[in-house]
Design a protein around this motif. Structure first.
Motif, PDB file in Angstrom:
ATOM      1  N   ASP A 142       0.845  -1.195   0.000  1.00 53.51           N
ATOM      2  CA  ASP A 142       0.000   0.000   0.000  1.00 53.51           C
ATOM      3  C   ASP A 142       0.878   1.241   0.000  1.00 53.51           C
ATOM      4  OD1 ASP A 142      -1.704   2.165   0.768  1.00 53.51           O
ATOM      5  OD2 ASP A 142      -3.163   0.721   1.498  1.00 53.51           O
ATOM      6  N   ARG A 143       0.968   1.903  -1.151  1.00 51.57           N
ATOM      7  CA  ARG A 143       1.844   3.074  -1.264  1.00 51.57           C
ATOM      8  C   ARG A 143       1.351   4.251  -0.423  1.00 51.57           C
ATOM      9  NH1 ARG A 143       5.861   3.682  -4.938  1.00 51.57           N
ATOM     10  NH2 ARG A 143       6.269   1.908  -6.298  1.00 51.57           N
ATOM     11  N   LEU A 144       0.038   4.417  -0.311  1.00 52.21           N
ATOM     12  CA  LEU A 144      -0.490   5.494   0.526  1.00 52.21           C
ATOM     13  C   LEU A 144      -0.073   5.281   1.968  1.00 52.21           C
ATOM     14  CD1 LEU A 144      -2.289   7.962   1.085  1.00 52.21           C
ATOM     15  CD2 LEU A 144      -4.223   6.371   1.329  1.00 52.21           C
ATOM     16  N   PHE A 145      -0.237   4.052   2.453  1.00 50.31           N
ATOM     17  CA  PHE A 145       0.145   3.767   3.842  1.00 50.31           C
ATOM     18  C   PHE A 145       1.638   3.952   4.047  1.00 50.31           C
ATOM     19  CE2 PHE A 145       1.926   0.902   6.962  1.00 50.31           C
ATOM     20  CZ  PHE A 145       1.232   1.282   8.095  1.00 50.31           C
ATOM     21  N   SER A 170      -4.302  14.968   8.914  1.00 52.33           N
ATOM     22  CA  SER A 170      -4.503  14.710   7.488  1.00 52.33           C
ATOM     23  C   SER A 170      -4.175  13.263   7.140  1.00 52.33           C
ATOM     24  CB  SER A 170      -3.624  15.656   6.660  1.00 52.33           C
ATOM     25  OG  SER A 170      -3.966  17.004   6.888  1.00 52.33           O
ATOM     26  N   SER A 171      -3.114  12.738   7.718  1.00 52.17           N
ATOM     27  CA  SER A 171      -2.729  11.354   7.445  1.00 52.17           C
ATOM     28  C   SER A 171      -3.775  10.380   7.953  1.00 52.17           C
ATOM     29  CB  SER A 171      -1.374  11.054   8.098  1.00 52.17           C
ATOM     30  OG  SER A 171      -0.339  11.800   7.497  1.00 52.17           O
ATOM     31  N   GLN A 172      -4.258  10.596   9.180  1.00 56.55           N
ATOM     32  CA  GLN A 172      -5.265   9.693   9.729  1.00 56.55           C
ATOM     33  C   GLN A 172      -6.567   9.761   8.933  1.00 56.55           C
ATOM     34  OE1 GLN A 172      -4.946   9.180  14.353  1.00 56.55           O
ATOM     35  NE2 GLN A 172      -4.483  11.304  13.883  1.00 56.55           N
ATOM     36  N   HIS A 173      -6.915  10.951   8.466  1.00 62.64           N
ATOM     37  CA  HIS A 173      -8.118  11.093   7.654  1.00 62.64           C
ATOM     38  C   HIS A 173      -7.984  10.288   6.364  1.00 62.64           C
ATOM     39  CE1 HIS A 173     -10.766  12.984   4.654  1.00 62.64           C
ATOM     40  NE2 HIS A 173     -11.564  13.263   5.671  1.00 62.64           N
ATOM     41  N   THR A 199      -7.940   6.309   7.202  1.00 66.33           N
ATOM     42  CA  THR A 199      -9.222   5.735   7.626  1.00 66.33           C
ATOM     43  C   THR A 199     -10.262   5.807   6.514  1.00 66.33           C
ATOM     44  OG1 THR A 199      -9.814   7.880   8.633  1.00 66.33           O
ATOM     45  CG2 THR A 199      -8.857   6.193  10.072  1.00 66.33           C
ATOM     46  N   THR A 200     -10.132   6.786   5.625  1.00 73.87           N
ATOM     47  CA  THR A 200     -11.034   6.853   4.476  1.00 73.87           C
ATOM     48  C   THR A 200     -10.715   5.751   3.470  1.00 73.87           C
ATOM     49  OG1 THR A 200     -11.282   9.250   4.739  1.00 73.87           O
ATOM     50  CG2 THR A 200     -11.861   8.326   2.599  1.00 73.87           C
ATOM     51  N   ALA A 201      -9.429   5.479   3.278  1.00 74.08           N
ATOM     52  CA  ALA A 201      -9.017   4.446   2.330  1.00 74.08           C
ATOM     53  C   ALA A 201      -9.284   3.037   2.857  1.00 74.08           C
ATOM     54  CB  ALA A 201      -7.541   4.602   1.999  1.00 74.08           C
ATOM     55  N   HIS A 202      -9.295   2.865   4.197  1.00 76.69           N
ATOM     56  CA  HIS A 202      -9.489   1.543   4.793  1.00 76.69           C
ATOM     57  C   HIS A 202     -10.574   1.612   5.868  1.00 76.69           C
ATOM     58  CE1 HIS A 202      -5.771   0.124   2.834  1.00 76.69           C
ATOM     59  NE2 HIS A 202      -5.247   1.289   3.199  1.00 76.69           N
ATOM     60  N   PRO A 203     -11.807   1.887   5.507  1.00 74.16           N
ATOM     61  CA  PRO A 203     -12.855   2.061   6.521  1.00 74.16           C
ATOM     62  C   PRO A 203     -13.172   0.792   7.298  1.00 74.16           C
ATOM     63  CG  PRO A 203     -13.808   1.971   4.325  1.00 74.16           C
ATOM     64  CD  PRO A 203     -12.329   2.042   4.135  1.00 74.16           C
ATOM     65  N   GLY A 204     -12.936  -0.374   6.711  1.00 75.02           N
ATOM     66  CA  GLY A 204     -13.287  -1.618   7.381  1.00 75.02           C
ATOM     67  C   GLY A 204     -12.263  -2.107   8.370  1.00 75.02           C
ATOM     68  N   GLY A 232      -8.759   0.210  12.759  1.00 75.66           N
ATOM     69  CA  GLY A 232      -7.951  -0.062  13.943  1.00 75.66           C
ATOM     70  C   GLY A 232      -6.561  -0.556  13.595  1.00 75.66           C
ATOM     71  N   SER A 233      -6.465  -1.580  12.754  1.00 77.53           N
ATOM     72  CA  SER A 233      -5.162  -2.137  12.407  1.00 77.53           C
ATOM     73  C   SER A 233      -4.335  -1.158  11.593  1.00 77.53           C
ATOM     74  CB  SER A 233      -5.338  -3.452  11.639  1.00 77.53           C
ATOM     75  OG  SER A 233      -6.108  -3.253  10.470  1.00 77.53           O
ATOM     76  N   VAL A 234      -4.977  -0.376  10.721  1.00 75.63           N
ATOM     77  CA  VAL A 234      -4.250   0.588   9.911  1.00 75.63           C
ATOM     78  C   VAL A 234      -3.659   1.686  10.789  1.00 75.63           C
ATOM     79  CG1 VAL A 234      -4.500   2.369   8.142  1.00 75.63           C
ATOM     80  CG2 VAL A 234      -5.536   0.133   7.795  1.00 75.63           C
ATOM     81  N   ILE A 235      -4.451   2.195  11.720  1.00 76.82           N
ATOM     82  CA  ILE A 235      -3.951   3.242  12.611  1.00 76.82           C
ATOM     83  C   ILE A 235      -2.868   2.689  13.532  1.00 76.82           C
ATOM     84  CG2 ILE A 235      -4.587   4.710  14.567  1.00 76.82           C
ATOM     85  CD1 ILE A 235      -7.187   5.301  13.167  1.00 76.82           C
TER      86      ILE A 235
END
Length: 399
Positions: free
Chosen positions: A196-199, A307-310, A313-318, A321-324
């Motif tokens: 995931d390049r965004l992450f 901005s990063s958290q927004h 969480t928008t890209a991985h709404p499901g 928790g794990s993404v953050i």
């Protein structure tokens, strides 16, 4: 209420910093080893980011928030009653492990917020984190000089326990989970870094941003306690009030992110972050420039962070928790890097070299952001543009 949860939980990690010398002496920890008290909380926090935050994608987050707060209270209680340095480190590590309730709370807010309000709400909750990190310096400095350093952790233990009860009854249940298995979620956190390049870009930006942030707040007490100011513990703690102005950046950045400006705000904020060190380095006879630099730095850091958290969480709404949790692991490592390098640079060459490191970390974050922007632009479908000869021939034919 959730901003208060974040402030109280994160305070258990940072409350030891302004009273480190006093606490270390009472616990029998030598001055050269006193940094282990700070490291214990950070180590526990890092472990919690990897192991506990993903539970938010599996369990009811209302119950999870209450349970983690209760266990954070236990860690603060152990620290307050510690008879020696070993027990204190265990208590700090225990509190840090469960203080990741902060990230579970952010994921809860992202899950229950309407899309058009997600950034604003994340910004409001994140402002609580800023208040906790910086505000506890003020409280700890005052209580440390009056009631003793243990009173700080008694207060935090009571506050976390009370919030555990309040959140259990005051929050709506959150039933939106990934439906995945815990082990698969842990594996997916590793896959994020490679696929995931965004992450990856946002994680690296967080690493450098919080290395810059840590360079300031882990090392600022050194020049403030030296010539020409010679501030004491209370005065240094009160200096944290300056940084609280940066909490305003969290809410404002959230609104900008909701309006679709998250990437642009990140770029401008990283430029501001680097420029702020030009002011912070000016530790002359008056603290006015230093104060202005701290305000700008904290504003920029929170704008990037929200901005990063927004975006994530928008890209991985499901699986917020794990993404953050994975994203905040970069934050934790960056903060540790900043704390180590600023102390080393200051003792070797002075404050201006510490500021140079802080500025270089900010510029490194900007380089990551710029590279990510170029990659996205290059991946966009190319539209065939007419050459100059074609445009000229068309113009002649029309005439």
């Amino acid at each position: 209420m959730l901003a208060t949860v974040c402030a109280a939980a994160v305070s258990t990690i940072y409350a030891i910093q302004p009273v480190l010398a006093v606490a270390g002496a009472e616990l029998g920890v030598s001055p050269e080893s006193s940094g282990t008290l700070i490291a214990a909380g950070q180590i526990g926090y890092f472990a919690g980011l990897i192991l506990l935050v993903p539970l938010g994608d599996l369990l009811n987050r209302r119950r999870l928030i209450g349970g983690l707060l209760a266990l954070t209270s236990v860690g603060a209680t152990i620290t307050a009653a510690a008879p020696n340095g070993g027990v204190a480190m265990a208590g700090l590590a225990f509190a840090g492990l469960f203080a990741v309730v902060v990230q579970v709370t952010v994921a809860y807010v992202a899950a229950v917020s309407p899309p058009g309000e997600r950034g604003r709400n994340i910004g409001a909750v994140t402002s609580g984190v800023v208040i906790g990190i910086l505000g506890v310096r003020v409280v700890a400095g005052l209580l440390g000089d009056t009631l003793g350093w243990r009173a700080v952790y008694v207060l935090l233990a009571v506050l976390c326990a009370g919030l555990a009860v309040v959140t259990r009854g005051g929050l709506d249940p959150d039933t939106r989970t990934s439906g995945d298995r815990y082990t698969r979620i842990l594996r997916s956190m590793g896959h994020l870094v490679t696929t995931d390049r965004l992450f990856l870009s946002r994680g690296l930006i967080a690493f450098f941003v919080f290395a810059s942030f840590g360079s300031l707040w882990s090392g600022l007490a050194l020049p403030l306690g030296a010539q020409p100011w010679n501030f004491g513990t209370t005065e240094i703690g009160l200096f944290g009030l300056v940084g609280l102005a940066g909490a305003l950046g969290a809410g404002r950045a959230g609104r900008w992110a909701d309006a679709g400006h998250a990437q642009r705000i990140t770029g401008w904020s990283l430029v501001l972050l680097a420029a702020s060190w030009l002011l912070i380095a000016r530790t002359g006879s008056t603290p006015a420039l230093l104060v202005a630099g701290v305000v700008v730095l904290d504003f920029a850091v929170q704008a990037v962070h929200v901005s990063s958290q927004h975006l994530l969480t928008t890209a991985h709404p499901g699986r917020a928790g794990s993404v953050i949790g994975a994203y905040m692991a970069f934050y934790s490592l960056g903060s540790a890097l900043g704390a180590v390098t600023t102390a080393w640079a200051y003792t070797s060459w002075g404050w201006w070299v510490s500021c140079l490191f802080g500025a270089l970390y900010a510029l490194a974050g900007f380089a990551v952001w710029g590279s990510a922007q170029l990659w996205v632009r290059d991946r966009r479908p190319k539209i065939n543009q007419p050459t100059f000869r074609t445009r000229y021939a068309t113009m002649i034919s029309r005439r």
